[in-house]
Design an enzyme around this catalytic site. Structure first.
Site, PDB file in Angstrom:
ATOM      1  CE  LYS A 232     -16.825   4.964 -13.548  1.00 42.18           C
ATOM      2  NZ  LYS A 232     -16.459   6.375 -13.328  1.00 42.18           N
TER       3      LYS A 232
ATOM      4  NE  ARG B 289     -22.740   5.132 -12.047  1.00 44.77           N
ATOM      5  CZ  ARG B 289     -22.049   5.789 -12.969  1.00 44.77           C
ATOM      6  NH1 ARG B 289     -21.946   7.083 -12.901  1.00 44.77           N
ATOM      7  NH2 ARG B 289     -21.485   5.156 -13.951  1.00 44.77           N
TER       8      ARG B 289
ATOM      9  NE  ARG C 261     -15.226  11.732 -20.862  1.00 45.93           N
ATOM     10  CZ  ARG C 261     -15.680  11.210 -19.733  1.00 45.93           C
ATOM     11  NH1 ARG C 261     -15.201  10.058 -19.299  1.00 45.93           N
ATOM     12  NH2 ARG C 261     -16.585  11.841 -19.029  1.00 45.93           N
TER      13      ARG C 261
ATOM     14  NE  ARG D 162     -19.679  11.036 -20.910  1.00 44.47           N
ATOM     15  CZ  ARG D 162     -19.378  10.250 -19.894  1.00 44.47           C
ATOM     16  NH1 ARG D 162     -18.524   9.259 -20.081  1.00 44.47           N
ATOM     17  NH2 ARG D 162     -19.906  10.434 -18.706  1.00 44.47           N
TER      18      ARG D 162
ATOM     19  NE  ARG E 255     -20.418  13.021 -15.017  1.00 38.60           N
ATOM     20  CZ  ARG E 255     -19.469  13.117 -15.936  1.00 38.60           C
ATOM     21  NH1 ARG E 255     -19.339  14.225 -16.647  1.00 38.60           N
ATOM     22  NH2 ARG E 255     -18.658  12.116 -16.161  1.00 38.60           N
TER      23      ARG E 255
HETATM   24  P1  AP5 Z   1     -12.569   7.685 -18.578  1.00 35.29           P
HETATM   25  O1  AP5 Z   1     -11.865   6.385 -18.743  1.00 35.29           O
HETATM   26  O2  AP5 Z   1     -13.536   8.082 -19.622  1.00 35.29           O
HETATM   27  O3  AP5 Z   1     -13.189   7.823 -17.122  1.00 35.29           O
HETATM   28  P2  AP5 Z   1     -14.470   7.176 -16.475  1.00 35.29           P
HETATM   29  O4  AP5 Z   1     -14.111   6.819 -15.063  1.00 35.29           O
HETATM   30  O5  AP5 Z   1     -15.018   6.110 -17.347  1.00 35.29           O
HETATM   31  O6  AP5 Z   1     -15.379   8.461 -16.412  1.00 35.29           O
HETATM   32  P3  AP5 Z   1     -16.873   8.652 -16.781  1.00 35.29           P
HETATM   33  O7  AP5 Z   1     -17.058  10.139 -16.920  1.00 35.29           O
HETATM   34  O8  AP5 Z   1     -17.272   7.791 -17.926  1.00 35.29           O
HETATM   35  O9  AP5 Z   1     -17.589   8.176 -15.490  1.00 35.29           O
HETATM   36  P4  AP5 Z   1     -18.990   8.533 -15.053  1.00 35.29           P
HETATM   37  O10 AP5 Z   1     -19.182   7.557 -13.985  1.00 35.29           O
HETATM   38  O11 AP5 Z   1     -19.216   9.946 -14.704  1.00 35.29           O
HETATM   39  O12 AP5 Z   1     -19.848   8.378 -16.386  1.00 35.29           O
HETATM   40  P5  AP5 Z   1     -20.649   7.166 -17.031  1.00 35.29           P
HETATM   41  O13 AP5 Z   1     -20.509   7.228 -18.486  1.00 35.29           O
HETATM   42  O14 AP5 Z   1     -20.351   5.920 -16.323  1.00 35.29           O
HETATM   43  O15 AP5 Z   1     -11.418   8.775 -18.442  1.00 35.29           O
HETATM   44  C1  AP5 Z   1     -11.746  10.140 -18.362  1.00 35.29           C
HETATM   45  C2  AP5 Z   1     -10.803  10.931 -19.267  1.00 35.29           C
HETATM   46  O16 AP5 Z   1      -9.499  10.852 -18.732  1.00 35.29           O
HETATM   47  C3  AP5 Z   1     -10.695  10.382 -20.691  1.00 35.29           C
HETATM   48  O17 AP5 Z   1     -10.552  11.451 -21.587  1.00 35.29           O
HETATM   49  C4  AP5 Z   1      -9.430   9.516 -20.652  1.00 35.29           C
HETATM   50  O18 AP5 Z   1      -8.806   9.441 -21.917  1.00 35.29           O
HETATM   51  C5  AP5 Z   1      -8.590  10.286 -19.650  1.00 35.29           C
HETATM   52  N1  AP5 Z   1      -7.737   9.426 -18.854  1.00 35.29           N
HETATM   53  C6  AP5 Z   1      -8.066   8.209 -18.345  1.00 35.29           C
HETATM   54  N2  AP5 Z   1      -7.063   7.722 -17.623  1.00 35.29           N
HETATM   55  C7  AP5 Z   1      -6.094   8.678 -17.660  1.00 35.29           C
HETATM   56  C8  AP5 Z   1      -4.825   8.792 -17.082  1.00 35.29           C
HETATM   57  N3  AP5 Z   1      -4.348   7.796 -16.333  1.00 35.29           N
HETATM   58  N4  AP5 Z   1      -4.120   9.913 -17.302  1.00 35.29           N
HETATM   59  C9  AP5 Z   1      -4.617  10.898 -18.058  1.00 35.29           C
HETATM   60  N5  AP5 Z   1      -5.817  10.879 -18.641  1.00 35.29           N
HETATM   61  C10 AP5 Z   1      -6.544   9.772 -18.444  1.00 35.29           C
HETATM   62  O19 AP5 Z   1     -22.134   7.596 -16.666  1.00 35.29           O
HETATM   63  C11 AP5 Z   1     -22.719   8.743 -17.277  1.00 35.29           C
HETATM   64  C12 AP5 Z   1     -24.066   9.035 -16.655  1.00 35.29           C
HETATM   65  O20 AP5 Z   1     -24.951   7.934 -16.872  1.00 35.29           O
HETATM   66  C13 AP5 Z   1     -24.085   9.237 -15.134  1.00 35.29           C
HETATM   67  O21 AP5 Z   1     -23.771  10.552 -14.784  1.00 35.29           O
HETATM   68  C14 AP5 Z   1     -25.534   8.867 -14.804  1.00 35.29           C
HETATM   69  O22 AP5 Z   1     -26.408   9.907 -15.128  1.00 35.29           O
HETATM   70  C15 AP5 Z   1     -25.796   7.721 -15.738  1.00 35.29           C
HETATM   71  N6  AP5 Z   1     -25.494   6.417 -15.137  1.00 35.29           N
HETATM   72  C16 AP5 Z   1     -24.510   5.550 -15.518  1.00 35.29           C
HETATM   73  N7  AP5 Z   1     -24.526   4.460 -14.752  1.00 35.29           N
HETATM   74  C17 AP5 Z   1     -25.515   4.633 -13.853  1.00 35.29           C
HETATM   75  C18 AP5 Z   1     -26.009   3.857 -12.772  1.00 35.29           C
HETATM   76  N8  AP5 Z   1     -25.478   2.668 -12.462  1.00 35.29           N
HETATM   77  N9  AP5 Z   1     -27.039   4.362 -12.043  1.00 35.29           N
HETATM   78  C19 AP5 Z   1     -27.597   5.541 -12.338  1.00 35.29           C
HETATM   79  N10 AP5 Z   1     -27.184   6.332 -13.344  1.00 35.29           N
HETATM   80  C20 AP5 Z   1     -26.151   5.878 -14.096  1.00 35.29           C
HETATM   81 MG    MG Z   2     -16.735   5.868 -18.501  1.00 34.77          MG
END
Ligand code: AP5
Ligand code: MG
Length: 280
Positions: free
Chosen positions: A52, A126, A165, A198, A209
């Site tokens: 994402k 979410r 990552r 992270r 997660r």
């Molecule tokens: P990346 O682009 O970082 O993936 P992402 O989908 O953004 O993954 P996240 O881990 O950020 O999602 P998440 O939903 O768990 O965490 P968030 O920070 O939103 O890509 C991942 C890796 O793959 C990177 O190293 C990238 O370089 C690599 N990559 C990408 N595309 C690739 C490809 N095509 N090929 C190869 N490699 C690739 O949330 C964190 C925490 O915050 C949650 O767990 C929760 O506790 C809280 N939180 C956030 N939002 C909410 C909400 N709305 N409600 C409640 N809690 C929330």
């Molecule tokens: Mg992200």
């Protein structure tokens, strides 16, 4: 004679009317409708590690659009030691979701400060509760969502991705040691500042997660699909997904918001460069 005069008068009248129709009289010009481009109001859904953050950076790089990532906002709050940051640290480090009321306030507040008409939300909503609250806010502002992008990536590939990552917390830029490594190990390409891992990027937390995602976030797919807003991109190889998204965005919103290079001109070798996150 009378007939000739009448006939000339008729001809003059005819020419005046047809000229107006053809060129438009002043009054017609003033009321002629201008074609307004459709604003981009997009949600980005997908499991943890689906890409994402990576895709939203690329969209932001190529379109005039503001992006808000709920995870990045929480990590900034954690880094600044705010009250929300302390709650988020506790929840996210064990893979749990931050309570809905906190998230709803955080994001709706952030939306209020967006001064661009195009925006994309990464990681929010979410839960169904969050989705309903967002609908309520947007309906009251007459700004309904017009596209929900779902990134569908096989789970066996994403664990390895997040293990590799590294992130730059102030900007939200994301790197991957194999996919888009930083130019200098451990340092952000743009600022030269230190990258970090992270706290929630470990196999145990990742499992939680994913479970939370299946239970609480997956129902959103049906929620948006029923309203014909959902568009799923099934990722096969890393090179393919962004050009597909771009094509769909151009089809739906036209070229007016586009500021990037035509993706048909990108080759595989460009992937590393273009996947490095854009400045926020
Ligand atoms: P990346 O682009 O970082 O993936 P992402 O989908 O953004 O993954 P996240 O881990 O950020 O999602 P998440 O939903 O768990 O965490 P968030 O920070 O939103 O890509 C991942 C890796 O793959 C990177 O190293 C990238 O370089 C690599 N990559 C990408 N595309 C690739 C490809 N095509 N090929 C190869 N490699 C690739 O949330 C964190 C925490 O915050 C949650 O767990 C929760 O506790 C809280 N939180 C956030 N939002 C909410 C909400 N709305 N409600 C409640 N809690 C929330
Ligand atoms: Mg992200």
């Amino acid at each position: 004679m009378n007939f000739v005069r009448q006939s000339r008068a008729f001809t003059r009248l005819y020419l005046t009317v047809s000229n107006r129709q053809f060129h438009g009289s002043r009054s017609v010009k003033n009321v002629s409708p201008t074609i307004e481009s459709t604003p981009m109001r997009i949600l980005l859904l997908g499991s943890p590690g689906a890409g994402k953050g990576t895709q939203s950076s690329r969209i932001q790089k190529n379109f005039n659009i503001a992006t808000i990532s709920s995870g990045d906002l929480l990590r900034k709050n954690m880094a600044n030691g705010t009250k929300i940051g302390k709650i988020a640290a506790k929840e996210s480090e064990r893979g749990d979701f931050v309570p809905d009321d906190i998230m709803i306030e955080l994001i709706t507040n952030e939306l209020r400060f967006i001064n661009r008409k195009n925006w994309l939300l990464d990681g929010f909503p979410r839960t169904i509760n969050q989705a309903e609250a967002l609908d309520e806010t947007l309906t009251s502002r007459c700004q309904p969502i017009n596209l929900v992008i779902n990134l569908d990536v096989p789970e066996d590939v994403i664990l390895q991705r997040i293990m590799d990552r590294w992130v730059h917390v102030p900007s939200g830029r994301v790197y991957n040691l194999n996919y888009n490594p930083p130019e200098s190990f451990g340092l952000d390409d743009i600022t030269g500042e230190k990258l970090s891992r992270r706290a929630d990027d470990n196999p145990e937390t990742f499992k939680v997660r994913l479970q939370k995602h299946h239970k609480l976030t997956k129902p959103l797919l049906e929620y948006y699909s029923k309203r014909n807003l959902l568009f799923t991109f099934k990722e096969s190889t890393s090179d393919e997904i962004y050009p597909q998204i771009e094509k769909e965005l151009l089809k739906r919103f036209g070229r007016e918001h586009f500021k990037g290079e035509d993706s048909s001109r990108l080759t595989n070798n460009n992937e590393t460069n273009i996947s490095i996150n854009n400045l926020r």
